[in-house]
Design a protein around this motif. Structure first.
Motif, PDB file in Angstrom:
ATOM      1  N   LEU A  70       0.857  -1.178   0.000  1.00 39.82           N
ATOM      2  CA  LEU A  70       0.000   0.000   0.000  1.00 39.82           C
ATOM      3  C   LEU A  70       0.895   1.230   0.000  1.00 39.82           C
ATOM      4  CD1 LEU A  70      -2.686   1.605   0.395  1.00 39.82           C
ATOM      5  CD2 LEU A  70      -2.325   1.329   2.875  1.00 39.82           C
ATOM      6  N   THR A  71       0.684   2.129  -0.974  1.00 41.73           N
ATOM      7  CA  THR A  71       1.435   3.382  -1.023  1.00 41.73           C
ATOM      8  C   THR A  71       0.585   4.489  -0.403  1.00 41.73           C
ATOM      9  OG1 THR A  71       2.618   2.703  -3.024  1.00 41.73           O
ATOM     10  CG2 THR A  71       2.580   5.054  -2.504  1.00 41.73           C
ATOM     11  N   VAL A  72       1.042   4.997   0.729  1.00 36.72           N
ATOM     12  CA  VAL A  72       0.324   6.067   1.427  1.00 36.72           C
ATOM     13  C   VAL A  72       0.886   7.407   0.947  1.00 36.72           C
ATOM     14  CG1 VAL A  72      -0.279   7.057   3.663  1.00 36.72           C
ATOM     15  CG2 VAL A  72      -0.003   4.571   3.430  1.00 36.72           C
ATOM     16  N   PRO A  73       0.039   8.285   0.405  1.00 38.86           N
ATOM     17  CA  PRO A  73       0.529   9.575  -0.103  1.00 38.86           C
ATOM     18  C   PRO A  73       1.228  10.401   0.981  1.00 38.86           C
ATOM     19  CG  PRO A  73      -1.710   9.154  -0.849  1.00 38.86           C
ATOM     20  CD  PRO A  73      -1.402   8.104   0.171  1.00 38.86           C
ATOM     21  N   ALA A  74       2.047  11.330   0.541  1.00 35.66           N
ATOM     22  CA  ALA A  74       2.782  12.180   1.480  1.00 35.66           C
ATOM     23  C   ALA A  74       1.842  13.012   2.331  1.00 35.66           C
ATOM     24  CB  ALA A  74       3.755  13.071   0.720  1.00 35.66           C
ATOM     25  N   GLU A  75       0.769  13.487   1.709  1.00 34.62           N
ATOM     26  CA  GLU A  75      -0.186  14.317   2.416  1.00 34.62           C
ATOM     27  C   GLU A  75      -1.486  13.543   2.636  1.00 34.62           C
ATOM     28  OE1 GLU A  75       0.555  17.238   3.666  1.00 34.62           O
ATOM     29  OE2 GLU A  75       2.566  17.202   2.788  1.00 34.62           O
ATOM     30  N   VAL A  76      -1.815  13.310   3.874  1.00 36.32           N
ATOM     31  CA  VAL A  76      -3.045  12.592   4.247  1.00 36.32           C
ATOM     32  C   VAL A  76      -3.900  13.553   5.072  1.00 36.32           C
ATOM     33  CG1 VAL A  76      -3.996  10.660   5.560  1.00 36.32           C
ATOM     34  CG2 VAL A  76      -1.908  10.345   4.212  1.00 36.32           C
ATOM     35  N   PRO A  77      -5.190  13.670   4.767  1.00 36.41           N
ATOM     36  CA  PRO A  77      -6.044  14.625   5.500  1.00 36.41           C
ATOM     37  C   PRO A  77      -6.384  14.160   6.907  1.00 36.41           C
ATOM     38  CG  PRO A  77      -7.353  13.388   3.934  1.00 36.41           C
ATOM     39  CD  PRO A  77      -5.928  12.996   3.682  1.00 36.41           C
TER      40      PRO A  77
ATOM     41  N   TYR B   3     -10.952  14.567   3.006  1.00 37.11           N
ATOM     42  CA  TYR B   3     -11.483  13.228   3.234  1.00 37.11           C
ATOM     43  C   TYR B   3     -12.984  13.215   2.984  1.00 37.11           C
ATOM     44  CZ  TYR B   3     -13.470   9.194   5.557  1.00 37.11           C
ATOM     45  OH  TYR B   3     -14.198   8.058   5.811  1.00 37.11           O
ATOM     46  N   PHE B   4     -13.674  14.207   3.515  1.00 41.40           N
ATOM     47  CA  PHE B   4     -15.133  14.216   3.438  1.00 41.40           C
ATOM     48  C   PHE B   4     -15.645  14.514   2.037  1.00 41.40           C
ATOM     49  CE2 PHE B   4     -14.222  15.225   7.920  1.00 41.40           C
ATOM     50  CZ  PHE B   4     -14.900  14.185   8.519  1.00 41.40           C
ATOM     51  N   ASP B   5     -14.966  15.394   1.301  1.00 46.54           N
ATOM     52  CA  ASP B   5     -15.426  15.681  -0.073  1.00 46.54           C
ATOM     53  C   ASP B   5     -14.854  14.691  -1.083  1.00 46.54           C
ATOM     54  OD1 ASP B   5     -12.810  16.499  -0.710  1.00 46.54           O
ATOM     55  OD2 ASP B   5     -13.271  18.635  -0.555  1.00 46.54           O
ATOM     56  N   LYS B   6     -14.043  13.738  -0.586  1.00 46.98           N
ATOM     57  CA  LYS B   6     -13.484  12.631  -1.367  1.00 46.98           C
ATOM     58  C   LYS B   6     -12.480  13.083  -2.425  1.00 46.98           C
ATOM     59  CE  LYS B   6     -17.541   9.695  -0.645  1.00 46.98           C
ATOM     60  NZ  LYS B   6     -18.511   8.769  -1.253  1.00 46.98           N
ATOM     61  N   SER B   7     -11.975  14.293  -2.297  1.00 45.74           N
ATOM     62  CA  SER B   7     -10.934  14.726  -3.232  1.00 45.74           C
ATOM     63  C   SER B   7      -9.603  14.046  -2.919  1.00 45.74           C
ATOM     64  CB  SER B   7     -10.772  16.247  -3.192  1.00 45.74           C
ATOM     65  OG  SER B   7     -10.463  16.694  -1.877  1.00 45.74           O
ATOM     66  N   PHE B   8      -9.416  13.627  -1.671  1.00 54.45           N
ATOM     67  CA  PHE B   8      -8.260  12.786  -1.337  1.00 54.45           C
ATOM     68  C   PHE B   8      -8.589  11.359  -1.729  1.00 54.45           C
ATOM     69  CE2 PHE B   8      -6.478   9.664   1.613  1.00 54.45           C
ATOM     70  CZ  PHE B   8      -5.113   9.858   1.382  1.00 54.45           C
ATOM     71  N   GLU B   9      -7.659  10.703  -2.426  1.00 55.90           N
ATOM     72  CA  GLU B   9      -7.869   9.322  -2.856  1.00 55.90           C
ATOM     73  C   GLU B   9      -6.702   8.459  -2.397  1.00 55.90           C
ATOM     74  OE1 GLU B   9      -8.510   9.398  -7.073  1.00 55.90           O
ATOM     75  OE2 GLU B   9     -10.609   9.985  -6.848  1.00 55.90           O
ATOM     76  N   LEU B  10      -7.025   7.408  -1.681  1.00 55.59           N
ATOM     77  CA  LEU B  10      -6.026   6.463  -1.199  1.00 55.59           C
ATOM     78  C   LEU B  10      -5.896   5.341  -2.228  1.00 55.59           C
ATOM     79  CD1 LEU B  10      -4.232   5.879   1.303  1.00 55.59           C
ATOM     80  CD2 LEU B  10      -6.110   4.479   2.186  1.00 55.59           C
ATOM     81  N   PRO B  11      -4.677   5.052  -2.700  1.00 60.38           N
ATOM     82  CA  PRO B  11      -4.510   3.974  -3.690  1.00 60.38           C
ATOM     83  C   PRO B  11      -4.965   2.630  -3.144  1.00 60.38           C
ATOM     84  CG  PRO B  11      -2.518   5.322  -3.529  1.00 60.38           C
ATOM     85  CD  PRO B  11      -3.406   5.721  -2.383  1.00 60.38           C
ATOM     86  N   ASP B  12      -5.366   1.752  -4.034  1.00 56.39           N
ATOM     87  CA  ASP B  12      -5.725   0.395  -3.625  1.00 56.39           C
ATOM     88  C   ASP B  12      -4.486  -0.385  -3.214  1.00 56.39           C
ATOM     89  OD1 ASP B  12      -8.508   0.181  -3.761  1.00 56.39           O
ATOM     90  OD2 ASP B  12      -8.482  -0.081  -5.922  1.00 56.39           O
ATOM     91  N   VAL B  13      -4.722  -1.454  -2.480  1.00 55.17           N
ATOM     92  CA  VAL B  13      -3.653  -2.382  -2.095  1.00 55.17           C
ATOM     93  C   VAL B  13      -3.253  -3.189  -3.335  1.00 55.17           C
ATOM     94  CG1 VAL B  13      -3.051  -4.333  -0.626  1.00 55.17           C
ATOM     95  CG2 VAL B  13      -4.545  -2.518   0.246  1.00 55.17           C
ATOM     96  N   GLN B  14      -1.958  -3.241  -3.606  1.00 55.26           N
ATOM     97  CA  GLN B  14      -1.457  -3.936  -4.789  1.00 55.26           C
ATOM     98  C   GLN B  14      -0.858  -5.282  -4.391  1.00 55.26           C
ATOM     99  OE1 GLN B  14      -1.713  -2.666  -7.943  1.00 55.26           O
ATOM    100  NE2 GLN B  14      -2.735  -0.845  -7.097  1.00 55.26           N
ATOM    101  N   ILE B  15      -1.205  -6.335  -5.140  1.00 56.71           N
ATOM    102  CA  ILE B  15      -0.601  -7.630  -4.890  1.00 56.71           C
ATOM    103  C   ILE B  15       0.758  -7.686  -5.579  1.00 56.71           C
ATOM    104  CG2 ILE B  15      -1.773  -8.721  -6.872  1.00 56.71           C
ATOM    105  CD1 ILE B  15      -1.875 -11.290  -5.103  1.00 56.71           C
ATOM    106  N   LEU B  16       1.780  -8.199  -4.872  1.00 56.51           N
ATOM    107  CA  LEU B  16       3.133  -8.291  -5.431  1.00 56.51           C
ATOM    108  C   LEU B  16       3.462  -9.706  -5.847  1.00 56.51           C
ATOM    109  CD1 LEU B  16       5.049  -5.977  -2.910  1.00 56.51           C
ATOM    110  CD2 LEU B  16       4.053  -5.394  -5.120  1.00 56.51           C
ATOM    111  N   LYS B  17       3.120 -10.673  -4.996  1.00 56.05           N
ATOM    112  CA  LYS B  17       3.368 -12.066  -5.347  1.00 56.05           C
ATOM    113  C   LYS B  17       2.608 -12.989  -4.402  1.00 56.05           C
ATOM    114  CE  LYS B  17       7.648 -12.320  -2.602  1.00 56.05           C
ATOM    115  NZ  LYS B  17       9.074 -12.657  -2.613  1.00 56.05           N
TER     116      LYS B  17
END
Length: 476
Positions: A375-382, A462-476
């Motif tokens: 999971l890649t968490v963005p630098a800026e989280v609300p 967060y509330f207006d949903k303009s922040f988007e958290l990437p999905d969890v990516q499968i590696l192997k």
């Protein structure tokens, strides 16, 4: 001759009618289900309904009993001097902030809970709920005391006495009240400093309000606390305790009749026949499976946060927040699905904390313990205060045991993690750590799991949903 003929016609008509009637009876009988044991069938069906109906209360009783197993009783303040580990077996608990739990009983009369004011180093956030986990009071800056502290007085069902002036009087529909509080560190305060703030909390009978007794405090740190409901034969014994010790509300009278039909009656021994025991054993297994189905299915306790992503937000069941009694009907499935995996929801979300759940990876597949994910968490989280991501067992909804003791990571840990050039951070989930990324890894110990991503002090994006958290990516 004509008369004989008429009698013959009448006789034939009667014989024809009797034959048709007999054929009709045979037809009806042949359409009835054959070889059904209705005693077993009804106990089984009503057992499943009882599981779904009772899970909020059974969960609270199990939590109470686990705490009492450490010593103490009602009015004791159970607190954590150090961050908890997986030995604290609790539904989707948070490991980042100090917790304090208090169990109250108004059977003998009103009970007082003293809450200290917020300081520049610690603020208390939390809720008091009744045995059905219906919020009765939010506590702290987001609650009735607005961070100024005060005396909450909990009044028993159908209380006919006077309210206590100068206090926050709370009428409750159950005798037992359950309080969970988080002591949030502020201004650089340490975990230990915030945890010690729990010792400013006190609970006692309202008869002692003019001269409060010394509080009792039990530290849960490092101790085993098995609070999880057990979906086995003991489950219906908890329902029996519930019926014996708490008033049955009008909305639950039909369920009271169903329970009576399987032998659960107030103040009478619960001695089911072997046949009913067998039916209830099957009911508890299938009742758990139904709760699991609702947990996995959007529309019960979760809804999609973004249409193109797997993250789900917690669904508030009504416009009045986490209150499941709509007046004309009880939201029994919404309630059961939520408290199958969680406890202690405030009346309204968003003031102090917001949550996102991930059960699936970007491809829409459930997260598996034998796989490796990122999971890649963005630098800026609300999140004004901090954010955290925690791994939970899909089976138990509690933390997963591992040799590391680590159950999650948060923005507090960023100084020890490896960051990407843009300030984002990759967090890994797997049985073993990716080489060189141990500080960015949360172990799954090979168990199927899900994630909760928390926003403490959620902000507008967060509330207006303009922040988007990437999905969890499968590696192997």
């Amino acid at each position: 001759m004509k008369t004989k003929f008429n009698y013959l016609i009448i006789l034939l008509a009667c014989l024809f009618f009797m034959a048709c009637n007999q054929e009709s009876k045979q037809l009806k009988q042949s359409q009835l289900p054959q070889n059904i044991d209705w005693e077993y069938q009804m106990a089984y069906q009503r057992g499943i309904e009882a599981v779904n109906w009772s899970i909020p209360a059974v969960s609270m009783i199990c939590m109470r009993d686990a705490n009492f197993g450490l010593g103490g009783s009602y009015n004791t303040v159970y607190w954590l001097s150090a961050p908890p580990t997986a030995s604290i077996e609790a539904l989707t608990a948070n490991n980042q902030t100090p917790y304090a739990s208090i169990f109250l009983n108004t059977k003998e009369g009103p009970v007082v809970l003293d809450i200290p004011p917020a300081s520049d180093r610690t603020a208390i956030f939390g809720s008091a709920v009744d045995i059905w986990q219906e919020p009765v009071a939010d506590i702290g800056p987001a609650g009735e005391d607005k961070g100024k502290g005060g005396k909450y007085v909990f009044l028993p069902p159908e209380y006919g006495g006077k309210e206590i002036e100068g206090c926050i009087n709370v009428h409750v529909n159950s005798y037992q009240v359950f309080v969970a509080l988080r002591c949030i560190p502020l201004g650089g305060a340490s975990y230990k400093e915030a945890a010690e703030y729990s010792k400013n909390i006190n609970a006692y009978s309202a008869t002692k309000i003019s001269n409060p007794p010394e509080g009792e405090y039990i530290d849960m740190a490092g101790k085993h606390l098995p609070t999880l409901p057990k979906y086995d034969d003991s489950y219906f014994k908890y329902i029996k305790e519930l019926i014996d010790t708490e008033p049955l509300q009008e909305r639950d009278m039909v369920m009271g009749g169903m329970l009576a039909s399987i032998g659960i009656v107030k103040d009478k021994p619960f001695q089911p026949s072997e046949k009913v025991k067998k039916a209830l054993k099957k009911a508890i297994t299938d009742g758990y499976d139904y709760l699991e189905y609702m947990f996995e299915t959007p529309g019960f306790s979760f809804i999609k946060q973004w249409d193109d992503r797997q993250w789900m937000a917690i669904r508030e069941p009504s416009n009045d927040g986490f209150v499941f009694d709509e007046g004309d009907y009880l939201l029994i499935d919404d309630r059961g699905s939520l408290f199958h995996w969680a406890t202690f929801f405030p009346r309204y979300l968003g003031k102090a904390t917001a949550y996102l759940n991930a059960m699936k990876d970007a491809d829409g597949n459930f997260l598996k313990g034998e796989k490796q994910y990122k999971l890649t968490v963005p630098a800026e989280v609300p999140a004004r205060d901090f954010w955290s991501v925690i791994v939970y067992s899909k089976k138990t909804k509690a933390w997963i045991y591992s040799d590391t003791g680590r159950v999650g990571l948060s923005s507090y840990d960023k100084e020890n993690m490896k960051l990407n050039d843009d300030g984002s951070v990759d967090i890994y989930f797997s049985k073993t750590a990716p080489e060189g990324m141990e500080s960015n890894w949360i172990p799954t110990n090979g168990e199927d799991f899900f994630l909760l991503f928390r926003f403490y002090g959620p902000q507008e994006s967060y509330f207006d949903k303009s922040f988007e958290l990437p999905d969890v990516q499968i590696l192997k």
